[in-house]
Design a protein around this motif. Structure first.
Motif, PDB file in Angstrom:
ATOM      1  N   TYR A 120       0.846  -1.093   0.178  1.00  9.78           N
ATOM      2  CA  TYR A 120       0.024  -0.079   0.037  1.00  9.78           C
ATOM      3  C   TYR A 120       0.924   1.139   0.009  1.00  9.78           C
ATOM      4  O   TYR A 120       2.007   1.256   0.330  1.00  9.78           O
ATOM      5  CB  TYR A 120      -0.839   0.189   1.190  1.00  9.78           C
ATOM      6  N   GLN A 152       0.746   5.420   1.031  1.00  9.49           N
ATOM      7  CA  GLN A 152       0.120   6.297   1.964  1.00  9.49           C
ATOM      8  C   GLN A 152       0.534   7.592   1.564  1.00  9.49           C
ATOM      9  O   GLN A 152       1.807   8.020   1.928  1.00  9.49           O
ATOM     10  CB  GLN A 152      -0.054   6.221   3.541  1.00  9.49           C
ATOM     11  N   GLY A 198      -4.426   9.131   0.726  1.00 11.42           N
ATOM     12  CA  GLY A 198      -4.904   8.329   1.627  1.00 11.42           C
ATOM     13  C   GLY A 198      -4.211   6.850   1.377  1.00 11.42           C
ATOM     14  O   GLY A 198      -2.865   6.980   0.727  1.00 11.42           O
ATOM     15  N   LEU A 199      -4.787   5.894   1.805  1.00 13.67           N
ATOM     16  CA  LEU A 199      -3.918   4.582   1.794  1.00 13.67           C
ATOM     17  C   LEU A 199      -4.577   3.894   0.416  1.00 13.67           C
ATOM     18  O   LEU A 199      -5.737   3.584   0.443  1.00 13.67           O
ATOM     19  CB  LEU A 199      -4.396   3.633   2.905  1.00 13.67           C
ATOM     20  N   LEU A 226       4.727   7.260   2.240  1.00 12.88           N
ATOM     21  CA  LEU A 226       5.144   6.037   3.048  1.00 12.88           C
ATOM     22  C   LEU A 226       4.539   4.855   2.328  1.00 12.88           C
ATOM     23  O   LEU A 226       3.367   4.577   1.999  1.00 12.88           O
ATOM     24  CB  LEU A 226       4.145   6.007   4.610  1.00 12.88           C
ATOM     25  N   PHE A 254       3.735   0.761   2.745  1.00  8.12           N
ATOM     26  CA  PHE A 254       3.598  -0.146   3.655  1.00  8.12           C
ATOM     27  C   PHE A 254       3.287  -1.479   3.027  1.00  8.12           C
ATOM     28  O   PHE A 254       2.743  -1.729   2.005  1.00  8.12           O
ATOM     29  CB  PHE A 254       2.337   0.109   4.474  1.00  8.12           C
ATOM     30  N   SER A 262       6.023  -1.663   9.638  1.00  8.46           N
ATOM     31  CA  SER A 262       6.180  -0.214  10.143  1.00  8.46           C
ATOM     32  C   SER A 262       6.452   0.892   9.018  1.00  8.46           C
ATOM     33  O   SER A 262       6.179   1.907   9.181  1.00  8.46           O
ATOM     34  CB  SER A 262       7.241   0.063  11.036  1.00  8.46           C
TER      35      SER A 262
END
Lengths: 109, 112
Positions: free
Chosen positions: B35, B37, B42-43, B88, B90, B105
């Motif tokens: 994913y 972000q 958003g995600l 980010l 993930f 994380s």
């Protein structure tokens, strides 16, 4: 594709208060999860709850799949509950999740 | 420690470069998800692998690719990086399909 709407977008509480977060989704789902993203960015799985009710300590969740919504209850909130709460749903045979925009919770001491 | 290991935690690189993000799933989990972000999107789901095979694809750019190896770890390759790729990233894993996720994380990528 499925639309996921979370409310409220922002919430400010005093420590000790209770709250209810809502997640509405636009189609049938076979997967629904709630996550907490803490201020350090970590995503923690709170519940896997495609239907029914679950409880874990001060948190509980209910999903009414036939009416296409889920609720997350936080009781006796603590400052460590602050962060963003995400609802995510899936409807395929893949496990892929669609995330809502989240509810940002701030708990004040 | 969630059991899902992502490396590196932070990455700063220049536009036009290529990077590789790595994810080791929780022991026993066969499914790996990636994913992205970002503040404005958003995600967003990128791609999923299940027991070595690509299972689902989201709005993943052609400049991005991924694979899952026989030991089930996965790598996400991002090439010709642009400023807008800063985000980010993930990785999550689950035992199978339609099961609870465990997230790593994350890797914070900054493109300058």
């Amino acid at each position: 594709g499925i639309q996921v709407e979370q409310s409220p977008p922002d919430l400010i509480l005093q420590e000790g208060a209770n709250s209810t977060l809502r997640c509405n989704f636009s189609d049938s789902v076979n997967n629904l999860q709630w996550f907490h993203q803490n201020p350090w960015g970590q995503l923690i799985n709170l519940f896997y709850i495609p239907s029914g009710t679950k409880q874990n300590g001060r948190l509980s969740a209910t999903t009414v799949a036939t009416e296409r919504y889920s609720l997350l209850y936080i009781s006796s909130s603590q400052t460590t509950d602050s962060g963003v709460y995400f609802c995510a749903v899936g409807s395929s045979n893949t496990g892929k999740l669609i995330f809502g925009q989240g509810t940002t919770l701030q708990v004040k001491p | 420690d969630s059991g899902v290991t992502q490396t590196p935690k932070h990455l700063i690189t220049a536009t036009g470069q290529r990077v590789t993000l790595r994810c080791s799933p929780r022991s026993g989990d066969l499914s790996v998800y990636w994913y992205q972000q970002s503040l404005d999107q958003g995600l967003q789901f990128l791609i999923q692998y299940y027991n070595g095979e690509e299972r689902a694809k989201g709005n993943i750019l052609e400049r991005f690719s991924a694979q899952q190896f026989p030991d089930l770890h996965s790598e996400l390759n991002l090439s010709s990086l642009e400023l807008g790729d800063s985000a980010l990233y993930f990785c999550a894993s689950s035992v199978g399909l339609a099961y609870g996720y465990t997230f790593g994380s994350g890797t914070r990528l900054t493109v300058v």
